[in-house]
Design a protein around this motif. Sequence first.
Motif, mmCIF file in Angstrom:
data_model
loop_
_atom_site.group_PDB
_atom_site.id
_atom_site.type_symbol
_atom_site.label_atom_id
_atom_site.label_comp_id
_atom_site.label_asym_id
_atom_site.label_seq_id
_atom_site.Cartn_x
_atom_site.Cartn_y
_atom_site.Cartn_z
ATOM 1 N N SER A 1 -5.320 -1.738 -3.274
ATOM 2 C CA SER A 1 -4.255 -1.111 -4.059
ATOM 3 C C SER A 1 -3.954 -1.862 -5.348
ATOM 4 O O SER A 1 -3.565 -1.256 -6.339
ATOM 5 C CB SER A 1 -2.977 -0.989 -3.233
ATOM 6 O OG SER A 1 -2.343 -2.255 -3.085
ATOM 7 N N LEU B 1 2.301 4.951 -10.391
ATOM 8 C CA LEU B 1 0.858 4.977 -10.158
ATOM 9 C C LEU B 1 0.172 5.909 -11.131
ATOM 10 O O LEU B 1 0.715 6.927 -11.537
ATOM 11 C CB LEU B 1 0.585 5.394 -8.717
ATOM 12 C CG LEU B 1 1.349 4.625 -7.658
ATOM 13 C CD1 LEU B 1 1.083 5.205 -6.281
ATOM 14 C CD2 LEU B 1 1.033 3.143 -7.703
ATOM 15 N N ARG C 1 0.353 5.469 0.556
ATOM 16 C CA ARG C 1 -0.589 6.550 0.858
ATOM 17 C C ARG C 1 0.156 7.856 1.016
ATOM 18 O O ARG C 1 1.227 7.921 1.596
ATOM 19 C CB ARG C 1 -1.446 6.226 2.071
ATOM 20 C CG ARG C 1 -0.806 6.384 3.402
ATOM 21 C CD ARG C 1 -1.714 5.984 4.550
ATOM 22 N NE ARG C 1 -2.203 4.635 4.479
ATOM 23 C CZ ARG C 1 -1.505 3.561 4.831
ATOM 24 N NH1 ARG C 1 -0.291 3.674 5.273
ATOM 25 N NH2 ARG C 1 -2.025 2.366 4.751
ATOM 26 N N SER D 1 0.857 -1.187 0.000
ATOM 27 C CA SER D 1 0.000 0.000 0.000
ATOM 28 C C SER D 1 0.892 1.236 0.000
ATOM 29 O O SER D 1 2.005 1.212 0.531
ATOM 30 C CB SER D 1 -0.946 0.032 1.208
ATOM 31 O OG SER D 1 -0.226 0.225 2.404
ATOM 32 N N LEU E 1 -1.455 -3.598 -5.663
ATOM 33 C CA LEU E 1 0.002 -3.607 -5.740
ATOM 34 C C LEU E 1 0.571 -4.793 -4.965
ATOM 35 O O LEU E 1 0.151 -5.060 -3.832
ATOM 36 C CB LEU E 1 0.579 -2.311 -5.160
ATOM 37 C CG LEU E 1 0.082 -1.014 -5.792
ATOM 38 C CD1 LEU E 1 0.592 0.187 -4.998
ATOM 39 C CD2 LEU E 1 0.506 -0.928 -7.244
ATOM 40 N N PHE F 1 7.128 1.835 -8.477
ATOM 41 C CA PHE F 1 5.672 1.947 -8.492
ATOM 42 C C PHE F 1 5.317 3.221 -9.247
ATOM 43 O O PHE F 1 5.515 4.317 -8.738
ATOM 44 C CB PHE F 1 5.106 1.958 -7.074
ATOM 45 C CG PHE F 1 5.346 0.669 -6.336
ATOM 46 C CD1 PHE F 1 4.567 -0.452 -6.582
ATOM 47 C CD2 PHE F 1 6.382 0.570 -5.410
ATOM 48 C CE1 PHE F 1 4.804 -1.648 -5.912
ATOM 49 C CE2 PHE F 1 6.625 -0.614 -4.744
ATOM 50 C CZ PHE F 1 5.834 -1.727 -4.996
ATOM 51 N N LYS G 1 -7.381 4.635 -3.409
ATOM 52 C CA LYS G 1 -7.387 3.175 -3.590
ATOM 53 C C LYS G 1 -6.029 2.551 -3.289
ATOM 54 O O LYS G 1 -5.951 1.412 -2.862
ATOM 55 C CB LYS G 1 -7.844 2.800 -4.997
ATOM 56 C CG LYS G 1 -6.822 3.042 -6.085
ATOM 57 C CD LYS G 1 -7.313 2.530 -7.421
ATOM 58 C CE LYS G 1 -6.225 2.596 -8.463
ATOM 59 N NZ LYS G 1 -6.630 1.916 -9.684
ATOM 60 N N TYR G 2 -4.933 3.294 -3.483
ATOM 61 C CA TYR G 2 -3.600 2.752 -3.222
ATOM 62 C C TYR G 2 -3.271 2.707 -1.739
ATOM 63 O O TYR G 2 -2.288 2.086 -1.336
ATOM 64 C CB TYR G 2 -2.534 3.572 -3.953
ATOM 65 C CG TYR G 2 -2.652 3.490 -5.454
ATOM 66 C CD1 TYR G 2 -2.431 2.291 -6.130
ATOM 67 C CD2 TYR G 2 -2.990 4.608 -6.206
ATOM 68 C CE1 TYR G 2 -2.539 2.216 -7.514
ATOM 69 C CE2 TYR G 2 -3.089 4.540 -7.587
ATOM 70 C CZ TYR G 2 -2.869 3.341 -8.228
ATOM 71 O OH TYR G 2 -2.984 3.266 -9.600
#
Length: 156
Positions: free
Chosen positions: A137, A155, A98, A96, A139, A153, A130-131
Motif C-alpha cells: 500500500s 488515494l 480495501r 491497508s 501507506l 487518505f 495495491k492499497y
Amino acid sequence: MCESWISQSRIAASVIGLTLLTLSGCADPGAGSNLPPLTKVTGTVRFQGQSVEGADVTFNNVSAGYSANAKTDSAGRFVLTTSGKEGAVPGQQLVSIRRVDVIDNTPPGVDPTAGGIAPPPTINWIVPQKYSELATSGLTAEVTDSGPNDFQFDLK
C-alpha cells in the motif's frame, strides 16, 4: 479460460482470507482486558477525490503485534477498534485500505453445491488492489498518545 477462473478464484479467496484476518486482528481475541492502552484514531478515505463507503481500513502496529480495524461510512469516515475496543495501540502503523465488490456470476437455477458449474465471480476493485496489502500500500501512520490521530487518505 481455466487459468482465468483459477486466478479470479485465488483473488476472491485472498480477499476473503484477508478480510477474516483483518477482522480477527493479530492479537489474541480473548485478550481484551490485557490490551495495552489504546488511543482514539479516526480518519477519512477518498479515492480520486470521492469518499469511499464500505472500505476496510487496517492499521497494523508491527512492533506491538496489534491490528486495529474499521469500515468507512457513507462520508468515507472511520473510527478504529482493536479487539472490539475503540482505539489503536500507539506507534508506527502500516496501513491497508480495501474496497471490492465481488459479483456472483452464477446463473439462476445453478447450484454449485449440488455439482452445478458456475463461472468465477467478478472482482471489481473500487480502490486499487495495491492499497489492500500492508506490504504494497505504501501507506503509514504514526499514532501518538497526544493525538489528534485523525488521518486523511487521498488515494489515486
